[in-house]
Design a protein around this motif. Structure first.
Motif, PDB file in Angstrom:
ATOM      1  N   PRO A 188       0.655  -1.066   0.115  1.00  0.00           N
ATOM      2  CA  PRO A 188       0.120  -0.153  -0.076  1.00  0.00           C
ATOM      3  C   PRO A 188       0.971   1.245  -0.003  1.00  0.00           C
ATOM      4  N   THR A 189       1.862   1.203   0.945  1.00  0.00           N
ATOM      5  CA  THR A 189       2.720   2.412   0.801  1.00  0.00           C
ATOM      6  C   THR A 189       3.624   2.754  -0.473  1.00  0.00           C
ATOM      7  N   HIS A 190       4.001   1.503  -1.102  1.00  0.00           N
ATOM      8  CA  HIS A 190       4.523   1.302  -2.483  1.00  0.00           C
ATOM      9  C   HIS A 190       3.537   2.003  -3.614  1.00  0.00           C
ATOM     10  N   THR A 191       2.460   1.745  -3.269  1.00  0.00           N
ATOM     11  CA  THR A 191       1.429   2.331  -4.351  1.00  0.00           C
ATOM     12  C   THR A 191       1.107   3.739  -4.162  1.00  0.00           C
ATOM     13  N   ALA A 192       1.104   4.243  -2.993  1.00  0.00           N
ATOM     14  CA  ALA A 192       1.101   5.844  -2.818  1.00  0.00           C
ATOM     15  C   ALA A 192       2.309   6.448  -3.507  1.00  0.00           C
ATOM     16  N   VAL A 193       3.628   5.626  -3.264  1.00  0.00           N
ATOM     17  CA  VAL A 193       4.828   6.141  -4.148  1.00  0.00           C
ATOM     18  C   VAL A 193       4.565   6.130  -5.530  1.00  0.00           C
ATOM     19  N   VAL A 194       4.158   5.218  -6.082  1.00  0.00           N
ATOM     20  CA  VAL A 194       4.007   4.814  -7.759  1.00  0.00           C
ATOM     21  C   VAL A 194       2.872   5.802  -8.275  1.00  0.00           C
ATOM     22  N   ALA A 195       2.071   6.367  -7.453  1.00  0.00           N
ATOM     23  CA  ALA A 195       1.065   7.474  -7.548  1.00  0.00           C
ATOM     24  C   ALA A 195       1.691   8.754  -7.898  1.00  0.00           C
ATOM     25  N   LEU A 196       2.994   8.862  -7.309  1.00  0.00           N
ATOM     26  CA  LEU A 196       3.821  10.270  -7.552  1.00  0.00           C
ATOM     27  C   LEU A 196       4.558  10.242  -8.670  1.00  0.00           C
ATOM     28  N   GLY A 197       4.751   8.807  -9.401  1.00  0.00           N
ATOM     29  CA  GLY A 197       5.660   8.748 -10.548  1.00  0.00           C
ATOM     30  C   GLY A 197       6.761   8.417  -9.983  1.00  0.00           C
ATOM     31  N   LEU A 198       7.013   7.897  -8.903  1.00  0.00           N
ATOM     32  CA  LEU A 198       8.416   7.487  -8.430  1.00  0.00           C
ATOM     33  C   LEU A 198       8.300   5.754  -8.032  1.00  0.00           C
ATOM     34  N   GLU A 199       9.522   5.357  -7.699  1.00  0.00           N
ATOM     35  CA  GLU A 199       9.545   3.951  -7.468  1.00  0.00           C
ATOM     36  C   GLU A 199      10.286   3.534  -5.973  1.00  0.00           C
ATOM     37  N   ALA A 200       9.903   2.584  -5.463  1.00  0.00           N
ATOM     38  CA  ALA A 200      10.285   2.246  -3.972  1.00  0.00           C
ATOM     39  C   ALA A 200      10.920   0.627  -4.249  1.00  0.00           C
ATOM     40  N   VAL A 201      11.636   0.241  -3.141  1.00  0.00           N
ATOM     41  CA  VAL A 201      11.937  -1.207  -2.973  1.00  0.00           C
ATOM     42  C   VAL A 201      11.001  -1.370  -1.930  1.00  0.00           C
ATOM     43  N   VAL A 202      10.077  -2.493  -2.003  1.00  0.00           N
ATOM     44  CA  VAL A 202       9.232  -2.966  -1.021  1.00  0.00           C
ATOM     45  C   VAL A 202       9.938  -3.901  -0.153  1.00  0.00           C
ATOM     46  N   ALA A 203       9.886  -3.666   1.125  1.00  0.00           N
ATOM     47  CA  ALA A 203      10.638  -4.501   2.317  1.00  0.00           C
ATOM     48  C   ALA A 203       9.850  -5.880   2.080  1.00  0.00           C
ATOM     49  N   GLU A 204      10.584  -6.881   2.452  1.00  0.00           N
ATOM     50  CA  GLU A 204       9.977  -8.106   2.645  1.00  0.00           C
ATOM     51  C   GLU A 204       9.603  -8.471   3.914  1.00  0.00           C
ATOM     52  N   SER A 205      10.037  -7.819   4.981  1.00  0.00           N
ATOM     53  CA  SER A 205       9.549  -7.798   6.430  1.00  0.00           C
ATOM     54  C   SER A 205       9.199  -6.462   6.826  1.00  0.00           C
ATOM     55  N   THR A 206       8.289  -6.385   7.870  1.00  0.00           N
ATOM     56  CA  THR A 206       8.375  -5.156   8.365  1.00  0.00           C
ATOM     57  C   THR A 206       8.908  -4.686   9.766  1.00  0.00           C
TER      58      THR A 206
END
Length: 241
Positions: A188-206
């Motif tokens: 979900p946090t990654h989705t918010a990043v992509v909405a800005l036209g950016l990219e992020a690495v998604v953590a495999e663990s919180t």
């Protein structure tokens, strides 16, 4: 069903203020009668247990709303005997900004849901915070405005983003920043990043180690991969804030 450590802190404060007892003491009679407590992940479970509240159910795989619903519907192993066995009533205290995903999912499983706002997210410094800002030997806590300015000026090389609300709060600085490495706590946090036209690495663990590992992978990624596409219309996040 508890979906964040902040929710636990808010409930404990409410228990003290309204009943003069801690959260564990307040819930103890109900737990003796069969009340069951579910936590979204290890951090939330640890916060509950620090207040003497036993945790009966956690997600088997992903520490998320979807993972919690999956385990709730199909508990495995030792969880089977501790999980709810028939539809009843679930208290769901959450952030005021939380999505309705858990409420809808529980209702689809036949449960009655009592959804309550336990706390709200606010930029630091905020009045009456659940967690005090660090002092002394720690790095100073920056205001949102300061963080946005530092991002835009290129003074920040990496960012760990822990909620869609954090992405939205820093959006202006993130978009103007000269391609810092970004790590997201979950999809979900990654989705918010992509909405800005950016990219992020998604953590495999919180867990903290998982977030650090994600940031290391983001730092190692070619800078061009951090801005893959222009902003797009993306559905609102379905994750707890």
């Amino acid at each position: 069903m508890v979906t964040s450590a902040n929710t636990v802190r808010a409930l404990h404060r409410l228990a003290l203020e309204t009943h003069g007892r801690g959260l564990g003491e307040l819930l103890e009679p109900g737990i003796e009668r069969g009340l069951r407590v579910a936590a979204v992940g290890p951090a939330t479970a640890a916060e509950l247990e620090s207040h003497a509240v036993p945790v009966h159910l956690q997600p088997h795989r992903t520490a998320s709303a979807a993972g919690l619903l999956e385990t709730w519907a199909r508990p495995e192993g030792p969880d089977t005997a501790l999980a709810p066995v028939r539809p009843g009533t679930v208290l769901l205290p959450q952030s005021a900004a939380a999505s309705p995903e858990l409420t809808r999912g529980l209702q689809e499983l036949g449960w009655q849901v009592r959804r309550r706002d336990a706390y709200r997210m606010a930029p630091w410094p905020a009045e009456d915070p659940l967690v005090a800002a660090p002092v002394g030997q720690h790095d100073p806590v920056r205001t949102v405005e300061h963080a946005r300015s530092e991002l835009a000026a290129g003074a920040i090389d990496g960012v760990i983003l822990t909620a869609p609300s954090t992405v939205r709060a820093l959006a202006d600085g993130l978009v103007r920043a000269p391609s810092p490495a970004l790590a997201a706590i979950g999809e979900p946090t990654h989705t918010a990043v992509v909405a800005l036209g950016l990219e992020a690495v998604v953590a495999e663990s919180t867990a903290p180690s998982g977030l650090i590992e994600a940031l290391e992978r983001a730092v190692a990624a070619p800078p061009g991969r951090r801005r893959p596409a222009p902003p797009q219309d993306i559905a609102p996040s379905a994750q707890e804030e």
